[in-house]
Design an enzyme around this catalytic site. Structure first.
Site, mmCIF file in Angstrom:
data_model
loop_
_atom_site.group_PDB
_atom_site.id
_atom_site.type_symbol
_atom_site.label_atom_id
_atom_site.label_comp_id
_atom_site.label_asym_id
_atom_site.label_seq_id
_atom_site.Cartn_x
_atom_site.Cartn_y
_atom_site.Cartn_z
ATOM 1 N N ASP A 183 -4.218 -10.209 -8.559
ATOM 2 C CA ASP A 183 -4.475 -9.172 -9.580
ATOM 3 C C ASP A 183 -3.304 -8.356 -10.138
ATOM 4 O OD1 ASP A 183 -4.363 -7.864 -7.106
ATOM 5 O OD2 ASP A 183 -6.370 -7.019 -7.192
ATOM 6 N N THR A 203 -0.966 0.676 -10.234
ATOM 7 C CA THR A 203 -2.230 0.015 -9.888
ATOM 8 C C THR A 203 -3.147 0.901 -9.045
ATOM 9 O OG1 THR A 203 -3.188 -2.085 -9.210
ATOM 10 C CG2 THR A 203 -1.459 -1.168 -7.792
ATOM 11 N N GLU A 242 0.828 -1.212 0.000
ATOM 12 C CA GLU A 242 0.000 0.000 0.000
ATOM 13 C C GLU A 242 0.862 1.262 0.000
ATOM 14 O OE1 GLU A 242 -3.057 -0.086 -0.581
ATOM 15 O OE2 GLU A 242 -3.951 -1.899 0.242
HETATM 16 C C1 DMJ Z 1 -6.571 -0.089 -5.129
HETATM 17 O O1 DMJ Z 1 -5.874 0.209 -3.978
HETATM 18 C C2 DMJ Z 1 -5.649 -0.673 -6.165
HETATM 19 O O2 DMJ Z 1 -6.256 -0.607 -7.393
HETATM 20 C C3 DMJ Z 1 -5.285 -2.091 -5.870
HETATM 21 O O3 DMJ Z 1 -4.503 -2.664 -6.881
HETATM 22 C C4 DMJ Z 1 -6.518 -2.929 -5.698
HETATM 23 N N1 DMJ Z 1 -7.573 -2.336 -4.978
HETATM 24 C C5 DMJ Z 1 -7.741 -0.952 -4.778
HETATM 25 C C6 DMJ Z 1 -9.003 -0.419 -5.403
HETATM 26 O O4 DMJ Z 1 -10.049 -1.282 -5.468
#
Ligand code: DMJ
Length: 635
Positions: free
Chosen positions: A392, A610, A259
């Site tokens: 993911d 992401t 994060e």
């Molecule tokens: C975000 O923090 C990022 O996209 C992460 O890769 C997955 N989930 C959340 C949003 O849903």
């Protein structure tokens, strides 16, 4: 003169004072005691005192105890911060760094003018030293980042297009422009309420009008680039000032490596690349260095949690047998390569390359990558494979690493298309109703469920389509469109979608469990609309995006911000009282881009991390070419 036992004080000679040898000895003893006392007193001064910084090295001030990777490092951690919004940092936001009081610039134009104009800028004139050999460069974090090696001006010269386009991406068609303005208004509304009720906290709780746990301003860092590209400059300047004066990277709380990387390192890097403000680069590099202890495990696969103050690391309590998570250690590559680029310190790239090397080496069941890996043995811990949560963004970062390397990272390319082939062979399914979806795989048994998180894969497969084998390109584009269509189907009847939906027992993209029916302002479905729009210009993607805007307005907008909802199948919604920071960084940014011209952050120049923070493609050939500097003036 007479021997003084080596002691010669300027202007005073002990012998001149007529002292006997024993007296001289006592005098000497007294003096050395005094010196020791003064030195010892330094330890009790606050860290900010200059004298202390001069005499004591950083490690002496703040010992970094790094986890050994033994099972002792594994501590219980209750909830994944990802779902809480952010890390659970303890302690108050410090005021360190208040000396950084450079006034923020006031407008887009000012920034652009500063970047393009002939005005001498210290930060724009420094160039990468070509004479320095690799071994002369820092090979560990000890020497830290060297911020003087990156030339921002050169970087801007390497972009094919201006980042904000001709007219900040303003679309020609009035209806689209109105829609874009609406999204901007939503951002301002979300931001204003955050600022009013939760300033400095990680997220806003819009019903109770207060801040959610954590004082390290996740929503501020996540919003910097969104505010900037939307031209909300007053808000951007407030955010920047907060970073200058309040962002405390010495926070002693526990933080998720993943994060912190995607939101903070990514957010700060984007802010730097868009604005050229050195402040953001320095903060990103400072933070990058603090994350390095996470890699001190027997395999170099990082553990999930780190104490940024002490450097102690451990694994999530909920992850099986002290394992690390694929989507966490596999989602560092883009940011870390940029940290090396900016600091000229190879350590960051070495760390992520080492992860890749291990993943390449180990046996993969049916070519698939399971979600849990032991950082001690380097083996998979259990065979659960998912394109949604826990897996993911590992796949996302493979294709994006390739694209960000200006298509030179062949290893990433090979791994991505290899993984995609295995996913197609084992996970991609068609429902009785004709919907294409990604199932989850548990040791060979399929679970016919798709998470909202997995809906990003429409966009991912879309952006990777063009570099697949020639005979597969159309197929990949079709697959991307089909998955995006399935995810759109799950957005009903509120026109917002559940956290997870199923395709068994007669279900077609529907959540069957009450606990799966919530929507927490996630971006993934809209993210795929944005990419599919850019790739195909099929107007349905803008229509679907607009449907989502209307639904957000109707169901998620409350008096003081936006909130997630507990059940997407009930028209009288129940709010969860949480405005996630990714709503500001991703959901609203992707919507804004969907209604903008393609020249706002063009995909030829940028990849989005992401958390939707744009990072520029690294064009090595261009950076080495001095003549490209000339191009800068026109950008
Ligand atoms: C975000 O923090 C990022 O996209 C992460 O890769 C997955 N989930 C959340 C949003 O849903």
């Amino acid at each position: 003169g007479e021997k003084t036992g080596g002691l010669d004080l300027p202007g005073v000679s002990a012998s001149g004072m007529g002292l006997r040898l024993s007296q001289k000895f006592v005098f000497l003893l007294f003096l050395s005691g005094l010196v020791t006392l003064c030195f010892g007193a330094l330890f009790f001064l606050p860290d900010s005192v200059r004298l202390k910084r001069i005499f004591l090295s950083k490690t002496e001030i703040q010992p970094v105890t790094v986890g050994s990777g033994s099972e002792n490092d594994v501590r219980e951690h209750l909830k994944r911060p990802k779902e809480q919004g952010m890390t659970s940092a303890k302690g108050e936001t410090g005021t360190k760094g208040k000396s950084l009081s450079r006034k923020p610039s006031v407008s887009h134009e000012a920034t652009e003018e500063r970047l393009a104009g002939g005005k001498a800028q210290e930060d724009l004139t420094l160039s990468r030293s070509k004479t320095e050999s690799a071994s002369e460069r820092a090979t560990s974090s000890d020497r830290g980042a060297n911020s003087d090696t990156f030339s921002y001006q050169k970087f801007r010269g390497c972009l094919l297009k201006a980042p904000l386009g001709r007219d900040n991406g303003k679309p020609g068609d009035p209806q689209t422009n109105e829609r874009r303005e609406k999204v901007k208004e939503m951002m301002k509304f979300a931001w204003d309420n955050y600022k009013r009720y939760a300033w400095g906290k990680n997220e806003l709780r819009p019903l109770t009008r207060n801040g959610h746990i954590g004082n390290i301003g996740a929503s501020i860092i996540d919003s910097l680039d969104t505010l900037y590209i939307m031209g909300l400059m007053e808000e951007y300047n407030d955010a920047k000032e907060w970073v200058q004066t309040n962002l405390d990277l010495n926070s002693n709380g526990e933080a998720s490596l993943f994060e912190v990387n995607i939101r903070y390192v990514g957010g700060l890097l984007s802010a730097y690349y868009l604005t050229g403000e050195e402040l953001f680069k320095n903060k990103a590099m400072e933070l990058g260095e603090k994350l390095l202890p996470a890699f001190n495990t027997p395999t170099g696969i990082p553990r999930g949690v780190i104490n940024l103050g002490s450097g102690t690391i451990w694994s999530w309590g909920w992850a099986s047998a002290g394992s690390s998570i694929l989507a966490e250690f596999g989602t560092l590559h883009l940011e870390f390569v940029h940290l090396t680029e900016l600091s000229n310190n190879p350590v960051y790239t070495e760390k992520v390359m080492n992860i890749r090397k291990l993943l390449n080496k180990i046996e993969k069941p049916h070519g698939l990558y399971p979600n849990f890996l032991s950082p001690v043995s380097g083996n998979w811990v259990q065979h659960h494979v998912s394109i949604g949560g826990l897996g993911d963004s590992f796949y996302e970062y493979l294709i994006k690493s390739y694209l960000m390397s200006d298509k030179t990272d062949d290893d990433a390319k090979r791994m991505y298309y290899g993984a995609l082939e295995a996913i197609e062979a084992n996970l991609v399914q068609k429902s009785p109703g004709g919907l294409t979806y990604m199932a989850e795989w548990r040791g060979g048994i399929l679970d016919h469920k798709m998470g909202h998180l997995a809906c990003f894969s429409g966009g991912m497969i879309g952006i990777g389509a063009d570099d697949g084998a020639p005979e597969k390109r159309q197929h990949y584009l079709d697959l991307a469109a089909e998955i995006t269509h399935t995810c759109h189907e799950s957005y009903t009847p509120t026109k917002l979608g559940p956290e997870a939906f199923r395709f068994d027992g007669g279900a077609e993209a529907t959540a069957t469990r009450l606990s799966d029916r919530y929507y927490i302002l996630r971006p993934e479905v809209i993210e795929s609309y944005m990419y599919m729009w850019r790739l195909t210009h099929d107007p349905k993607y803008r229509e679907w995006g607009w449907e989502a805007v209307e639904a957000l307005e109707q169901h998620c907008r409350v008096e003081s911000g936006f909130s997630g909802i507990r059940d997407v199948y009930t028209m009288t919604v129940s709010h969860d009282n949480m405005q996630q920071s990714f709503f500001l960084s991703e959901t609203l940014k992707y919507l804004y881009l969907l209604f903008s011209d393609d020249d706002l952050l063009p995909l030829e120049d940028w990849v989005f991390n992401t958390e939707a923070h744009p990072l520029p493609i690294i064009r090595k050939s261009c950076l080495q070419d001095e003549t490209t500097q000339d191009k800068t003036v026109s950008k």
